[in-house]
Design a protein around this motif. Structure first.
Motif, PDB file in Angstrom:
ATOM      1  N   ARG A 147       2.605  -6.547   1.389  1.00  0.00           N
ATOM      2  CA  ARG A 147       2.008  -5.518   2.247  1.00  0.00           C
ATOM      3  C   ARG A 147       2.990  -5.087   3.330  1.00  0.00           C
ATOM      4  O   ARG A 147       3.111  -3.905   3.624  1.00  0.00           O
ATOM      5  CB  ARG A 147       0.705  -6.008   2.867  1.00  0.00           C
ATOM      6  N   THR A 151       4.429  -1.336   3.902  1.00  0.00           N
ATOM      7  CA  THR A 151       4.285  -0.676   5.198  1.00  0.00           C
ATOM      8  C   THR A 151       5.646  -0.269   5.747  1.00  0.00           C
ATOM      9  O   THR A 151       5.810   0.845   6.248  1.00  0.00           O
ATOM     10  CB  THR A 151       3.554  -1.593   6.193  1.00  0.00           C
ATOM     11  N   ILE A 183      -3.678   1.101   0.119  1.00  0.00           N
ATOM     12  CA  ILE A 183      -3.194   1.786   1.313  1.00  0.00           C
ATOM     13  C   ILE A 183      -3.748   3.203   1.293  1.00  0.00           C
ATOM     14  O   ILE A 183      -3.656   3.891   0.277  1.00  0.00           O
ATOM     15  CB  ILE A 183      -1.655   1.831   1.345  1.00  0.00           C
ATOM     16  N   ASP A 243       0.196   4.611   7.754  1.00  0.00           N
ATOM     17  CA  ASP A 243      -0.991   4.398   6.940  1.00  0.00           C
ATOM     18  C   ASP A 243      -2.229   4.489   7.825  1.00  0.00           C
ATOM     19  O   ASP A 243      -2.182   4.180   8.996  1.00  0.00           O
ATOM     20  CB  ASP A 243      -0.935   3.063   6.203  1.00  0.00           C
ATOM     21  N   HIS A 256      -5.443  -0.239   5.547  1.00  0.00           N
ATOM     22  CA  HIS A 256      -5.017  -1.172   4.513  1.00  0.00           C
ATOM     23  C   HIS A 256      -6.233  -1.898   3.964  1.00  0.00           C
ATOM     24  O   HIS A 256      -7.142  -2.229   4.710  1.00  0.00           O
ATOM     25  CB  HIS A 256      -4.079  -2.245   5.099  1.00  0.00           C
ATOM     26  N   SER A 257      -6.197  -2.186   2.696  1.00  0.00           N
ATOM     27  CA  SER A 257      -7.271  -2.939   2.075  1.00  0.00           C
ATOM     28  C   SER A 257      -6.644  -3.963   1.140  1.00  0.00           C
ATOM     29  O   SER A 257      -5.743  -3.635   0.373  1.00  0.00           O
ATOM     30  CB  SER A 257      -8.163  -1.979   1.293  1.00  0.00           C
ATOM     31  N   ASP A 258      -7.083  -5.190   1.208  1.00  0.00           N
ATOM     32  CA  ASP A 258      -6.626  -6.238   0.294  1.00  0.00           C
ATOM     33  C   ASP A 258      -7.827  -6.695  -0.524  1.00  0.00           C
ATOM     34  O   ASP A 258      -8.395  -7.752  -0.279  1.00  0.00           O
ATOM     35  CB  ASP A 258      -6.031  -7.420   1.067  1.00  0.00           C
ATOM     36  N   ILE A 308      -3.350  -4.450  -3.526  1.00  0.00           N
ATOM     37  CA  ILE A 308      -3.358  -4.047  -2.127  1.00  0.00           C
ATOM     38  C   ILE A 308      -3.597  -2.545  -2.129  1.00  0.00           C
ATOM     39  O   ILE A 308      -2.994  -1.822  -2.927  1.00  0.00           O
ATOM     40  CB  ILE A 308      -2.014  -4.341  -1.442  1.00  0.00           C
TER      41      ILE A 308
END
Length: 65
Positions: free
Chosen positions: A20, A24, A47, A34, A37-39, A45
Motif C-alpha cells: 500500500r 501511495t 484505492i 488518493d 484506501h480500502s484493504d 488493496i
C-alpha cells in the motif's frame, strides 16, 4: 466529482510488506492524492482516486509493480 476505484490484487499480499505504501508513493510522486484506501482482504488493496487521473495513475502503478 467522478471517482475511479483501482484494485491491486495478488496472492500473498499480507506477506509483502509495504504494498500500500509503494502504491501511495507511486501516485504521490506524480501528483495524485488518493481519496480513500480500502484493504478488503488478504489478496487485495483498493484505492479511490479522481477519475480525471485514472490513466496517469494506472501507468504509474504499472511502472511501480
Amino acid at each position: 466529482m467522478n471517482v475511479t476505484y483501482i484494485g491491486i490484487i495478488g496472492n500473498g499480499m499480507t506477506d509483502q510488506e509495504g504494498i500500500r505504501n509503494k502504491a501511495t508513493a507511486a501516485l504521490t510522486s506524480i501528483g495524485i492524492s488518493d481519496l480513500f484506501h480500502s484493504d478488503p482482504s488478504d489478496v487485495s488493496i483498493g484505492i479511490v482516486i479522481n477519475s480525471k487521473d485514472r490513466q496517469k495513475a494506472m501507468d504509474a502503478l504499472y511502472r511501480e509493480f
